[in-house]
Write a protein that holds these residues in place. Structure first.
Motif, PDB file in Angstrom:
ATOM      1  N   GLY A  11       0.829  -1.206   0.000  1.00  0.00           N
ATOM      2  CA  GLY A  11       0.000   0.000   0.000  1.00  0.00           C
ATOM      3  C   GLY A  11       0.855   1.244   0.000  1.00  0.00           C
ATOM      4  O   GLY A  11       1.642   1.463   0.927  1.00  0.00           O
ATOM      5  N   ALA A  15       0.262   6.225   4.927  1.00  0.00           N
ATOM      6  CA  ALA A  15       0.678   5.369   6.053  1.00  0.00           C
ATOM      7  C   ALA A  15       1.744   4.371   5.580  1.00  0.00           C
ATOM      8  O   ALA A  15       2.766   4.164   6.251  1.00  0.00           O
ATOM      9  CB  ALA A  15      -0.522   4.646   6.652  1.00  0.00           C
ATOM     10  N   ARG A  38      -4.204   4.896  -8.500  1.00  0.00           N
ATOM     11  CA  ARG A  38      -5.662   4.968  -8.436  1.00  0.00           C
ATOM     12  C   ARG A  38      -6.074   6.436  -8.545  1.00  0.00           C
ATOM     13  O   ARG A  38      -5.217   7.291  -8.777  1.00  0.00           O
ATOM     14  CB  ARG A  38      -6.160   4.331  -7.142  1.00  0.00           C
ATOM     15  CG  ARG A  38      -6.013   2.794  -7.165  1.00  0.00           C
ATOM     16  CD  ARG A  38      -6.195   2.194  -5.793  1.00  0.00           C
ATOM     17  NE  ARG A  38      -6.362   0.745  -5.815  1.00  0.00           N
ATOM     18  CZ  ARG A  38      -5.378  -0.151  -5.860  1.00  0.00           C
ATOM     19  NH1 ARG A  38      -4.141   0.243  -5.957  1.00  0.00           N
ATOM     20  NH2 ARG A  38      -5.635  -1.453  -5.834  1.00  0.00           N
ATOM     21  N   ARG A  43      -8.376  15.051  -0.544  1.00  0.00           N
ATOM     22  CA  ARG A  43      -8.445  15.333   0.887  1.00  0.00           C
ATOM     23  C   ARG A  43      -7.230  16.130   1.338  1.00  0.00           C
ATOM     24  O   ARG A  43      -6.191  16.135   0.684  1.00  0.00           O
ATOM     25  CB  ARG A  43      -8.473  14.021   1.684  1.00  0.00           C
ATOM     26  CG  ARG A  43      -9.808  13.363   1.665  1.00  0.00           C
ATOM     27  CD  ARG A  43      -9.770  12.053   2.382  1.00  0.00           C
ATOM     28  NE  ARG A  43      -9.003  11.054   1.647  1.00  0.00           N
ATOM     29  CZ  ARG A  43      -8.827   9.813   2.065  1.00  0.00           C
ATOM     30  NH1 ARG A  43      -9.322   9.425   3.205  1.00  0.00           N
ATOM     31  NH2 ARG A  43      -8.141   8.964   1.346  1.00  0.00           N
ATOM     32  N   LEU A  46      -4.751  17.491   8.410  1.00  0.00           N
ATOM     33  CA  LEU A  46      -4.187  18.344   9.434  1.00  0.00           C
ATOM     34  C   LEU A  46      -3.207  17.480  10.219  1.00  0.00           C
ATOM     35  O   LEU A  46      -3.605  16.580  10.958  1.00  0.00           O
ATOM     36  CB  LEU A  46      -5.287  18.877  10.357  1.00  0.00           C
ATOM     37  CG  LEU A  46      -4.721  19.687  11.510  1.00  0.00           C
ATOM     38  CD1 LEU A  46      -4.065  20.960  11.009  1.00  0.00           C
ATOM     39  CD2 LEU A  46      -5.769  20.003  12.529  1.00  0.00           C
ATOM     40  N   ALA A 131      -0.616  -6.178  -5.030  1.00  0.00           N
ATOM     41  CA  ALA A 131      -0.475  -7.523  -4.442  1.00  0.00           C
ATOM     42  C   ALA A 131      -1.790  -8.254  -4.736  1.00  0.00           C
ATOM     43  O   ALA A 131      -2.861  -7.745  -4.405  1.00  0.00           O
ATOM     44  CB  ALA A 131      -0.267  -7.401  -2.943  1.00  0.00           C
ATOM     45  N   THR A 185     -15.940  16.617   0.487  1.00  0.00           N
ATOM     46  CA  THR A 185     -14.699  17.390   0.676  1.00  0.00           C
ATOM     47  C   THR A 185     -14.489  18.328  -0.517  1.00  0.00           C
ATOM     48  O   THR A 185     -14.717  17.944  -1.667  1.00  0.00           O
ATOM     49  CB  THR A 185     -13.472  16.469   0.800  1.00  0.00           C
ATOM     50  OG1 THR A 185     -13.393  15.635  -0.360  1.00  0.00           O
ATOM     51  CG2 THR A 185     -13.552  15.593   2.021  1.00  0.00           C
ATOM     52  N   GLU A 284      -5.523   2.932   7.460  1.00  0.00           N
ATOM     53  CA  GLU A 284      -6.937   2.565   7.317  1.00  0.00           C
ATOM     54  C   GLU A 284      -7.152   1.061   7.180  1.00  0.00           C
ATOM     55  O   GLU A 284      -8.281   0.602   7.305  1.00  0.00           O
ATOM     56  CB  GLU A 284      -7.576   3.329   6.154  1.00  0.00           C
ATOM     57  CG  GLU A 284      -7.752   4.796   6.522  1.00  0.00           C
ATOM     58  CD  GLU A 284      -8.831   5.530   5.742  1.00  0.00           C
ATOM     59  OE1 GLU A 284      -9.104   5.144   4.592  1.00  0.00           O
ATOM     60  OE2 GLU A 284      -9.377   6.507   6.285  1.00  0.00           O
ATOM     61  N   LEU A 297      -5.342   9.993   9.891  1.00  0.00           N
ATOM     62  CA  LEU A 297      -3.982   9.723   9.420  1.00  0.00           C
ATOM     63  C   LEU A 297      -2.958   9.949  10.526  1.00  0.00           C
ATOM     64  O   LEU A 297      -1.914   9.309  10.546  1.00  0.00           O
ATOM     65  CB  LEU A 297      -3.655  10.562   8.182  1.00  0.00           C
ATOM     66  CG  LEU A 297      -2.280  10.299   7.602  1.00  0.00           C
ATOM     67  CD1 LEU A 297      -2.095   8.831   7.227  1.00  0.00           C
ATOM     68  CD2 LEU A 297      -2.022  11.170   6.385  1.00  0.00           C
ATOM     69  N   ASN A 298      -3.260  10.846  11.453  1.00  0.00           N
ATOM     70  CA  ASN A 298      -2.331  11.026  12.572  1.00  0.00           C
ATOM     71  C   ASN A 298      -2.174   9.720  13.346  1.00  0.00           C
ATOM     72  O   ASN A 298      -1.072   9.359  13.754  1.00  0.00           O
ATOM     73  CB  ASN A 298      -2.808  12.165  13.484  1.00  0.00           C
ATOM     74  CG  ASN A 298      -2.545  13.526  12.847  1.00  0.00           C
ATOM     75  OD1 ASN A 298      -1.422  13.997  12.829  1.00  0.00           O
ATOM     76  ND2 ASN A 298      -3.579  14.128  12.274  1.00  0.00           N
TER      77      ASN A 298
HETATM   78  C1  LIG Z   1     -13.019  13.595   4.347  1.00  0.00           C
HETATM   79  C2  LIG Z   1     -11.821  13.114   5.087  1.00  0.00           C
HETATM   80  C3  LIG Z   1     -10.962  14.026   5.706  1.00  0.00           C
HETATM   81  C4  LIG Z   1      -9.873  13.571   6.468  1.00  0.00           C
HETATM   82  N1  LIG Z   1      -9.082  14.490   7.137  1.00  0.00           N
HETATM   83  C5  LIG Z   1      -8.074  14.040   7.931  1.00  0.00           C
HETATM   84  C6  LIG Z   1      -7.264  14.957   8.697  1.00  0.00           C
HETATM   85  O1  LIG Z   1      -7.420  16.174   8.662  1.00  0.00           O
HETATM   86  N2  LIG Z   1      -6.291  14.428   9.499  1.00  0.00           N
HETATM   87  C7  LIG Z   1      -6.066  13.083   9.585  1.00  0.00           C
HETATM   88  O2  LIG Z   1      -5.179  12.661  10.322  1.00  0.00           O
HETATM   89  N3  LIG Z   1      -6.781  12.210   8.840  1.00  0.00           N
HETATM   90  C8  LIG Z   1      -7.784  12.648   8.029  1.00  0.00           C
HETATM   91  N4  LIG Z   1      -8.544  11.752   7.316  1.00  0.00           N
HETATM   92  C9  LIG Z   1      -8.148  10.345   7.316  1.00  0.00           C
HETATM   93  C10 LIG Z   1      -7.050  10.122   6.303  1.00  0.00           C
HETATM   94  O3  LIG Z   1      -7.375  10.711   5.067  1.00  0.00           O
HETATM   95  C11 LIG Z   1      -6.815   8.628   6.121  1.00  0.00           C
HETATM   96  O4  LIG Z   1      -6.551   8.075   7.403  1.00  0.00           O
HETATM   97  C12 LIG Z   1      -5.601   8.355   5.251  1.00  0.00           C
HETATM   98  O5  LIG Z   1      -5.690   8.959   3.985  1.00  0.00           O
HETATM   99  C13 LIG Z   1      -5.438   6.849   5.072  1.00  0.00           C
HETATM  100  O6  LIG Z   1      -4.158   6.597   4.574  1.00  0.00           O
HETATM  101  P1  LIG Z   1      -3.687   5.104   4.318  1.00  0.00           P
HETATM  102  O7  LIG Z   1      -2.316   5.201   3.783  1.00  0.00           O
HETATM  103  O8  LIG Z   1      -3.942   4.275   5.532  1.00  0.00           O
HETATM  104  O9  LIG Z   1      -4.716   4.538   3.250  1.00  0.00           O
HETATM  105  P2  LIG Z   1      -4.917   4.914   1.690  1.00  0.00           P
HETATM  106  O10 LIG Z   1      -4.578   6.350   1.446  1.00  0.00           O
HETATM  107  O11 LIG Z   1      -6.287   4.430   1.339  1.00  0.00           O
HETATM  108  O12 LIG Z   1      -3.827   4.050   0.948  1.00  0.00           O
HETATM  109  C14 LIG Z   1      -3.993   2.698   0.691  1.00  0.00           C
HETATM  110  C15 LIG Z   1      -3.099   2.392  -0.481  1.00  0.00           C
HETATM  111  O13 LIG Z   1      -3.071   0.998  -0.683  1.00  0.00           O
HETATM  112  C16 LIG Z   1      -3.081   0.741  -2.072  1.00  0.00           C
HETATM  113  N5  LIG Z   1      -3.577  -0.617  -2.250  1.00  0.00           N
HETATM  114  C17 LIG Z   1      -4.814  -1.107  -2.011  1.00  0.00           C
HETATM  115  N6  LIG Z   1      -4.871  -2.416  -2.321  1.00  0.00           N
HETATM  116  C18 LIG Z   1      -3.631  -2.760  -2.741  1.00  0.00           C
HETATM  117  C19 LIG Z   1      -3.045  -3.981  -3.206  1.00  0.00           C
HETATM  118  N7  LIG Z   1      -3.764  -5.098  -3.275  1.00  0.00           N
HETATM  119  N8  LIG Z   1      -1.742  -3.958  -3.554  1.00  0.00           N
HETATM  120  C20 LIG Z   1      -0.995  -2.835  -3.471  1.00  0.00           C
HETATM  121  N9  LIG Z   1      -1.500  -1.661  -3.051  1.00  0.00           N
HETATM  122  C21 LIG Z   1      -2.795  -1.628  -2.698  1.00  0.00           C
HETATM  123  C22 LIG Z   1      -3.971   1.828  -2.640  1.00  0.00           C
HETATM  124  O14 LIG Z   1      -3.665   2.071  -3.992  1.00  0.00           O
HETATM  125  C23 LIG Z   1      -3.564   3.018  -1.789  1.00  0.00           C
HETATM  126  O15 LIG Z   1      -2.487   3.719  -2.356  1.00  0.00           O
HETATM  127  C24 LIG Z   1      -9.629  12.182   6.563  1.00  0.00           C
HETATM  128  C25 LIG Z   1     -10.465  11.263   5.931  1.00  0.00           C
HETATM  129  C26 LIG Z   1     -11.562  11.719   5.209  1.00  0.00           C
HETATM  130  C27 LIG Z   1     -12.488  10.713   4.561  1.00  0.00           C
END
Ligand SMILES: Cc1cc2nc3c(=O)[nH]c(=O)nc-3n(C[C@H](O)[C@H](O)[C@H](O)COP(=O)(O)OP(=O)(O)OC[C@H]3O[C@@H](n4cnc5c(N)ncnc54)[C@H](O)[C@@H]3O)c2cc1C
Length: 400
Positions: A11, A15, A38, A43, A46, A131, A185, A284, A297-298
């Motif tokens: 991913g 994160a 993708r 978004r 903060l 994957a 958003t 996530e 995300l924090n």
């Molecule tokens: C409206 C909104 C506002 C937000 N505002 C805030 C904020 O102000 N502060 C804060 O801390 N958080 C905020 N969040 C939360 C934050 O946006 C998420 O926690 C964060 O973007 C998640 O990041 P991630 O890397 O865990 O997941 P993702 O960004 O979903 O990344 C997952 C990655 O995995 C990849 N992937 C999926 N399946 C596979 C596979 N099989 N093989 C390889 N790769 C794969 C995808 O392509 C993607 O790149 C907000 C969320 C929302 C909905």
């Protein structure tokens, strides 16, 4: 051809990139299976103080801080129109000796800075495939990629988001609940200065939160009921901008919308365990929470920092990074933080949605206490910015 690594991160969101940079930066041979590109993410995040410190320590923040706006004051305004309304609450970073509570940045700039840093690290192999199959055995995990290649590693860090395949492969279930709400958003341009102040209007259908971006721009997370969201989504830009300006009580003057928009159904998804069988969950893949209080995300960055710390230490001492003991230590480090943040966000959201008068009264009283009792307000601010129970080394500015 099968390539072998100490750890694999699946991913390439914020994160996963952070976890991969933390590990490989500490010389752990690591692969990042970043996934195929993708859709765009409009978004913003903060980033609270600890996250900014961690990104500085990983040499990421230096690449994107010019695109982030400081948040010096947070206002909460009760816009419910209900009988029991809370007073306006104002939190100032200077009151707890901080220049800012955090910095708001568009995810696309944050991820670009992380990807640039990732490309520099020799111990990190970047793989832009998905994957497709994850097979776990007692001493190794094998991952098949969609180009037919494969990778093996002792530990998999699952950062593959909400519908995590890695989580499913490890047999980890989730507990989920949905709210009757949708988050829209937007990125806004406006005619008045925001003065580094974020304003959260608490409406009966959910919060409407304006957070500063550099210049005369702000991000808006607009939580409302699904019918209202569908109606708003169908409006032409000009009418939608006028409606947003009205709901923002014109505090930012005239509003124009930038092109990208996001739509998110509000829900909680929490993995029943943060790791099992040589797989640990971060971001996530581990927890989805509503966008209230800027926690999602924090939390994810604290997950990444914690697993980075444990794996770097195991590597230095020649221990197996996928061993049950390491996974248990990760669960211990992360459980309380994830559970407490999920519950706090859930409670805050429910207190807004509820028509139950005593709950509205309790919420109003809580906010009134925060406004009028200095020590309580300062303690709440400190805990919001840097939870006492969860400060991995990177969040304290210590390299791994
Ligand atoms: C409206 C909104 C506002 C937000 N505002 C805030 C904020 O102000 N502060 C804060 O801390 N958080 C905020 N969040 C939360 C934050 O946006 C998420 O926690 C964060 O973007 C998640 O990041 P991630 O890397 O865990 O997941 P993702 O960004 O979903 O990344 C997952 C990655 O995995 C990849 N992937 C999926 N399946 C596979 C596979 N099989 N093989 C390889 N790769 C794969 C995808 O392509 C993607 O790149 C907000 C969320 C929302 C909905």
């Amino acid at each position: 051809m099968t390539r072998s690594f100490e750890a694999v991160v699946v991913g390439g969101g914020p994160a996963g990139l952070t976890a991969a940079i933390a590990l490989a930066g500490a010389q752990v041979p690591t692969a990042l299976i970043a996934g195929r590109p993708r859709g765009a993410d409009n978004r913003t995040t903060l980033l609270l103080k600890g996250s900014v410190t961690a990104l500085e320590t990983l040499a990421i923040w230096q690449r994107c801080r010019a695109q982030a706006a400081p948040l010096r004051v947070m206002r909460i305004i009760d816009d419910t129109g209900r009988l029991l309304r809370a007073p306006e609450v104002r939190f100032e970073a200077a009151e707890i000796d901080l220049e800012a509570f955090g910095y708001n940045i568009e995810n696309l700039h944050l991820v670009a800075a992380m990807a640039e840093r990732a490309r520099e690290i020799a111990a990190l192999e970047l793989i832009t495939q998905d994957a497709v199959d994850i097979a776990i055995s007692s001493d190794v995990v094998a991952i098949n990629l969609d180009d037919g290649g494969s990778v093996v590693a002792k530990l998999v860090i699952a950062a593959d988001g909400r519908r995590s395949r890695c989580r499913a492969a490890a047999g980890i279930e989730t507990e989920d609940w949905a709210y009757p709400q949708t988050a829209l958003t937007f990125t806004l341009r406006h005619s008045r200065e925001h003065h580094d102040i974020s304003t959260e209007f608490h409406r009966a259908s959910g919060p409407f939160t304006l957070v500063p971006l550099p210049g005369l721009r702000s991000s808006l997370v607009f939580v409302t009921d699904p019918a209202d969201a569908a109606r708003l989504e169908a409006l032409p830009d000009g009418e939608l901008a006028a409606e947003i300006e009205r709901r923002a009580h014109s505090i930012l003057g005239k509003i124009e919308l930038e092109p990208e928009r996001g739509v998110f159904a509000l829900r909680v998804e929490r993995a029943r365990s943060l790791g099992a069988r040589r797989v640990v969950l971060v971001g996530e893949a581990a927890h989805v929470i509503p966008p209230i209080g800027a926690q999602g995300l924090n939390l994810g960055l604290r997950d990444a920092a914690a697993i980075g710390e444990l794996v770097a230490q195991a590597h230095r001492t020649g221990h197996d990074p996928g061993a049950d003991e390491l996974i248990s230590r990760y669960l211990e480090m992360r459980r309380a933080d994830v559970v407490s943040r999920t519950l706090a966000v859930d409670l805050l959201n429910r207190s807004l949605l509820s028509d139950f008068l005593p709950l509205q009264g309790a919420r109003g009283l809580g906010l009134a206490l925060l406004q009028h009792v200095g020590p309580l307000r300062r303690a709440a601010m400190r805990e919001g910015v840097a939870p006492a129970a969860a400060q991995p080394r990177l969040m304290r500015g210590q390299a791994l």
